[in-house]
Scaffold this active site. Structure first.
Site, PDB file in Angstrom:
ATOM      1  CG  HIS A 456      -1.830  -1.171   1.311  1.00  0.00           C
ATOM      2  ND1 HIS A 456      -2.483  -1.528   2.474  1.00  0.00           N
ATOM      3  CD2 HIS A 456      -2.215  -2.060   0.370  1.00  0.00           C
ATOM      4  CE1 HIS A 456      -3.227  -2.589   2.244  1.00  0.00           C
ATOM      5  NE2 HIS A 456      -3.084  -2.944   0.976  1.00  0.00           N
ATOM      6  CB  THR A 502      -8.047  -0.167  -3.821  1.00  0.00           C
ATOM      7  OG1 THR A 502      -6.791  -0.847  -3.754  1.00  0.00           O
ATOM      8  CG2 THR A 502      -8.541  -0.178  -5.253  1.00  0.00           C
TER       9      THR A 502
END
Length: 521
Positions: A456, A502
């Site tokens: 991430h 996301t």
């Protein structure tokens, strides 16, 4: 502009969001999407988790591994000498940036940094976890009411729902045990619950996991009218974004099958590769804001595995419930995800994002006969995701005097956890021990994963409210000073977050696409 052409660099969920929304909102627009990796599935961008055949799934994952793609490397336009013998890849479907071979990045302080190079990007391999940002995770210069609308549109594009694990009695028992341990400490609405995910539940209880394919929607359907204005070029590497002063004129691309280079004119360019290769492309093109590559963040992660205690579980689930769960799991043994629960980020008492994933087996081999090696009630793999607070010093920088395996200025990543992060890591580890004790017995003790393990990666093209040198893009994702150059992806997130990014990044892309669509129309 009557017939604009938009070039999109990168085929993941973010690039796909721009492609779809711009074609839907701008009549007569044309979108050309470029992806350096191969198309893995018949439907472009589909999750490889949906491939039923194990050998085909393994092949798709290896094809995504770029310089570490083994026998496939040369077919991807990568020299055979790129990787040193014996080097290992990262998580399946990804490749390490610092892989140790010719043209490898330099990332000793961020060793697990990895990327996926394929149509759909990481969206072909992700866990599909889609929690919403909350409290200080949200972007402060976007009003709450607008932000809520952006998140809802992003959920629709990704097919987000919370039903995938809600009917599992085993999952419910895990939730109730965790709620007994933590519930009184958590604010209303931020307690223990099921994990929202991107995908479509099937009649047999399985899930068709979402990838960039669901975001593309009609663009991936060759019979739709929108698809007639959309072109996806895989194995096509964007070498440069071309400039005329401070206006973008198009992109120079290389066909990796033939090696040929060509110029593709465009009225708008959207760079949405990933948090390392997008800033690398901008740098190589001469677009170099002060903040480019800086303020790198990710999620430090503490993980463990716990054998569920039968007596504790039987307080809330029966042996028949367990048999039913195992029977349902047996219908889809290729997908190991079942009964995923979570505790979301909240402030000030719980600045963590927790995932608790049920499985009938451990993610590592246990010797037969060892304690809990054949635990009837199964196991949970637990992870506490934490914040990395943005600092200019945490960065990826580029060296014009050294090339990477693709011939771009090579990367060096500098990154360090500060006392502030170390404190939160210690607090999360203590809570993880509490969670494990509430559920059963540790068979893998809590441990901090190496830097970069979360995948991430954020902040390297962060957006800002003003052009003060601390951001790369404006509030609508346009690079400061370049009206027709947009950037997209997790790299735009300017805040310290603990949750999977996301959904947040798709929401940011929705805002950017709306803005540029209005201007093009």
């Amino acid at each position: 502009m009557s017939n604009p052409t938009i070039a999109v660099v990168g085929s993941g969920p973010i690039g796909s969001t721009y492609a779809r929304l711009l074609l839907e909102q701008v009549p007569n627009a044309r979108v050309v999407m470029f992806e350096a990796g191969p198309q893995l599935t018949a439907v472009p961008g589909e999750s490889v988790r949906n491939i039923p055949d194990p050998a085909e799934k393994a092949r798709a994952r290896e094809m995504s591994q770029g310089p570490q793609a083994g026998a496939f490397r040369e077919s991807l336009g990568i020299p055979a000498a790129t990787v040193a013998e014996g080097m290992f890849t990262a998580r399946q479907g990804t490749h390490l940036l610092d892989f140790g071979g010719t043209g490898s990045a330099h990332a000793p302080s961020f060793p697990a940094a990895a990327a996926a190079t394929n149509v759909g990007g990481q969206g072909a391999h992700w866990t599909c976890a889609t929690p919403s940002p909350a409290f200080s995770e949200k972007i402060p210069f976007i009003a709450d009411d607008e932000w809520d609308g952006l998140i809802e549109e992003a959920k629709g594009l990704l097919h987000v729902h919370s039903a995938a694990f809600a009917d599992s009695k085993v999952g419910e028992a895990i939730r109730r045990l965790l709620d007994g341990e933590f519930g009184a400490e958590l604010p209303e609405g931020y307690g223990v619950g099921t994990l929202p995910v991107a995908g479509d539940p099937q009649p047999d209880g399985s899930v068709r996991w979402a990838g960039a394919d669901v975001v593309l929607g009609p663009l991936a359907d060759k019979t739709s009218l929108l698809s007639q204005r959309f072109e996806l070029r895989d194995l096509t590497l964007v070498r440069r974004v071309e400039l005329d002063g401070h206006r973008i004129t198009g992109v120079t691309v290389q066909d990796l099958r033939t090696g040929d280079e060509s110029f593709v004119p465009a009225d708008v360019v959207v760079v949405a590769a990933d948090a390392f290769r997008s800033p690398q492309l901008l740098w190589a093109s001469g677009v170099r804001p002060r903040a480019l590559g800086h303020y790198l963040t990710e999620h430090p992660v503490v993980i463990s595995t716990v054998a569920l205690d039968a007596d504790k579980m039987k307080q809330f689930a029966t042996e028949e419930d367990l048999d039913a769960e195992l029977a349902r799991r047996a219908q889809n043994p290729a997908d190991p995800v079942a009964a995923v629960n979570r505790i979301p980020f909240s402030e000030p008492e719980h600045p963590f994002s927790v995932q608790v994933m049920y499985s009938e087996s451990t993610p590592f081999p246990m010797a037969p006969g060892t304690p809990y090696s054949d635990n009837r009630w199964g196991y949970v793999n637990m992870g506490y995701g934490m914040r990395k607070h943005p600092r200019y010093e945490d960065a990826v920088t580029f060296d014009e005097d050294e090339q990477d395996y693709r011939g771009f200025p090579n990367m060096t990543i500098e990154y360090a956890l500060t006392e502030r992060e170390e404190k939160e890591i210690a607090e999360a580890t203590e809570r993880l021990r509490r969670a494990g004790k509430a559920l059963g017995v540790f068979v893998a003790e809590p441990r901090l994963m190496p830097n970069g393990s979360s995948l991430h990666y954020q902040g390297t093209m962060r957006m800002g409210e003003t052009d003060d040198g601390t951001s790369v893009a404006d509030p609508w994702s346009r690079v400061w000073g370049y009206e027709n150059l947009l950037v997209g992806g997790n790299a735009l997130i300017p805040t310290a977050t603990a949750m999977n990014p996301t959904l947040m990044s798709v929401a940011i892309a929705v805002r950017g696409a709306r803005k540029i669509a209005t201007e093009l129309s």
